[in-house]
Write a protein that holds these residues in place. Structure first.
Motif, PDB file in Angstrom:
ATOM      1  N   ALA A  83      -5.402   1.888  -5.675  1.00 18.29           N
ATOM      2  CA  ALA A  83      -6.353   2.992  -5.810  1.00 18.29           C
ATOM      3  C   ALA A  83      -6.988   3.325  -4.462  1.00 18.29           C
ATOM      4  N   ALA A  84      -7.248   2.301  -3.661  1.00 17.24           N
ATOM      5  CA  ALA A  84      -7.802   2.540  -2.317  1.00 17.24           C
ATOM      6  C   ALA A  84      -6.788   3.266  -1.438  1.00 17.24           C
ATOM      7  N   GLN A  85      -5.513   2.869  -1.531  1.00 20.46           N
ATOM      8  CA  GLN A  85      -4.472   3.558  -0.763  1.00 20.46           C
ATOM      9  C   GLN A  85      -4.364   5.020  -1.174  1.00 20.46           C
ATOM     10  N   LYS A 144       0.132  -2.855 -12.715  1.00 21.07           N
ATOM     11  CA  LYS A 144      -0.076  -2.573 -14.141  1.00 21.07           C
ATOM     12  C   LYS A 144       0.975  -3.236 -15.022  1.00 21.07           C
ATOM     13  N   THR A 177       1.905   0.985  -5.923  1.00 21.64           N
ATOM     14  CA  THR A 177       1.203  -0.299  -5.930  1.00 21.64           C
ATOM     15  C   THR A 177       0.374  -0.452  -7.203  1.00 21.64           C
ATOM     16  N   PHE A 178      -0.285   0.614  -7.619  1.00 20.73           N
ATOM     17  CA  PHE A 178      -1.054   0.573  -8.863  1.00 20.73           C
ATOM     18  C   PHE A 178      -0.129   0.312 -10.038  1.00 20.73           C
ATOM     19  N   LEU A 203      -4.756  -2.315   4.636  1.00 17.51           N
ATOM     20  CA  LEU A 203      -4.335  -2.389   3.231  1.00 17.51           C
ATOM     21  C   LEU A 203      -2.844  -2.659   3.104  1.00 17.51           C
ATOM     22  N   LYS A 234      -3.969  -3.357  -8.253  1.00 14.84           N
ATOM     23  CA  LYS A 234      -4.466  -2.103  -8.828  1.00 14.84           C
ATOM     24  C   LYS A 234      -5.596  -1.527  -7.983  1.00 14.84           C
ATOM     25  N   GLU A 235      -6.514  -2.389  -7.559  1.00 11.92           N
ATOM     26  CA  GLU A 235      -7.639  -1.924  -6.755  1.00 11.92           C
ATOM     27  C   GLU A 235      -7.174  -1.455  -5.378  1.00 11.92           C
ATOM     28  N   LEU A 236      -6.260  -2.214  -4.770  1.00 13.02           N
ATOM     29  CA  LEU A 236      -5.769  -1.833  -3.452  1.00 13.02           C
ATOM     30  C   LEU A 236      -4.911  -0.569  -3.526  1.00 13.02           C
ATOM     31  N   SER A 280      -6.703   6.900  -2.453  1.00 13.57           N
ATOM     32  CA  SER A 280      -7.879   7.620  -1.961  1.00 13.57           C
ATOM     33  C   SER A 280      -7.777   7.898  -0.466  1.00 13.57           C
ATOM     34  N   ARG A 300      -4.928  -8.437  -6.227  1.00  9.76           N
ATOM     35  CA  ARG A 300      -5.574  -7.260  -6.807  1.00  9.76           C
ATOM     36  C   ARG A 300      -4.856  -5.959  -6.441  1.00  9.76           C
TER      37      ARG A 300
END
Length: 193
Positions: A54-56, A100, A95-96, A164, A50-52, A58, A48
């Motif tokens: 986005a967390a990075q 993608k 990473t995102f 992460l 994309k989710e990780l 943030s 995952r």
């Protein structure tokens, strides 16, 4: 005798053969058979990214904002560990982007940035815990508690970034660090009885 090629289960080809007893002329080999290919990029997508990412992103934004607040309010020396955390933002964006599209240079660049982010998160944790206040704020107890609380929040966020980065390094290494040479597909021939 040593084999120079070995199957690595990246490509598994299953060919069902017809029964030799019931075979007619040219009917032994089927017209269709299955081929399962384990794509390394698809293995990376199971992590995952994309989710990780986005967390990075943030976490990086929060650490830079909170670190800047600490630096403005208490002492400018705290920018030493806060501003380089913008690396987490760049790592999250890469990473995102790697999650993608299956463009391997982006995945490799994200892998490099995540390794650097791992080491920087360790360094930021150490610097955050070692750097104290320079100004005399001991006369205002609420300001002292706020300073300690903000440093704890930055430390926790850097700890999350460390976790992460470790997870992403693991999944990205599945996509990048693979054998290219001396591998053959695993071919399985099944015969009907």
């Amino acid at each position: 005798m040593r084999y120079t090629f070995k199957p690595d289960d990246c490509m598994v080809i299953s060919i069902p053969l017809g029964s030799i007893r019931n075979v007619r002329e040219g009917q032994l080999m089927p017209e269709k058979f299955t081929c399962v290919f384990k794509d390394a990029y698809k293995v990376f997508l199971r992590g995952r990214p994309k989710e990780l990412g986005a967390a990075q992103l943030s976490i990086g934004a929060f650490v830079v904002c909170i670190g800047s607040l600490i630096a403005v309010e208490y002492d400018l020396n705290h920018l030493v560990y806060a501003l380089p955390c913008a690396l987490f933002i760049a790592s999250g964006i890469l990473t995102f982007a790697a999650g993608k599209s299956p463009f391997m240079p982006v995945v490799k660049l994200s892998f490099i940035f995540n390794i650097i982010s791992l080491f920087w998160s360790i360094t930021a944790l150490v610097l955050c815990s070692l750097m104290g206040r320079q100004n005399d704020i001991s006369n205002n107890i609420s300001k002292e508690h706020m300073f300690v609380g903000l440093r704890v929040v930055v430390g926790v966020l850097c700890g999350f970034e460390l976790i992460l980065a470790l997870v992403l390094i693991y999944w990205e290494s599945k996509a990048i660090c693979r054998t290219h040479f001396n591998t053959l597909p695993m071919i399985t021939i099944k015969q009907d009885i």
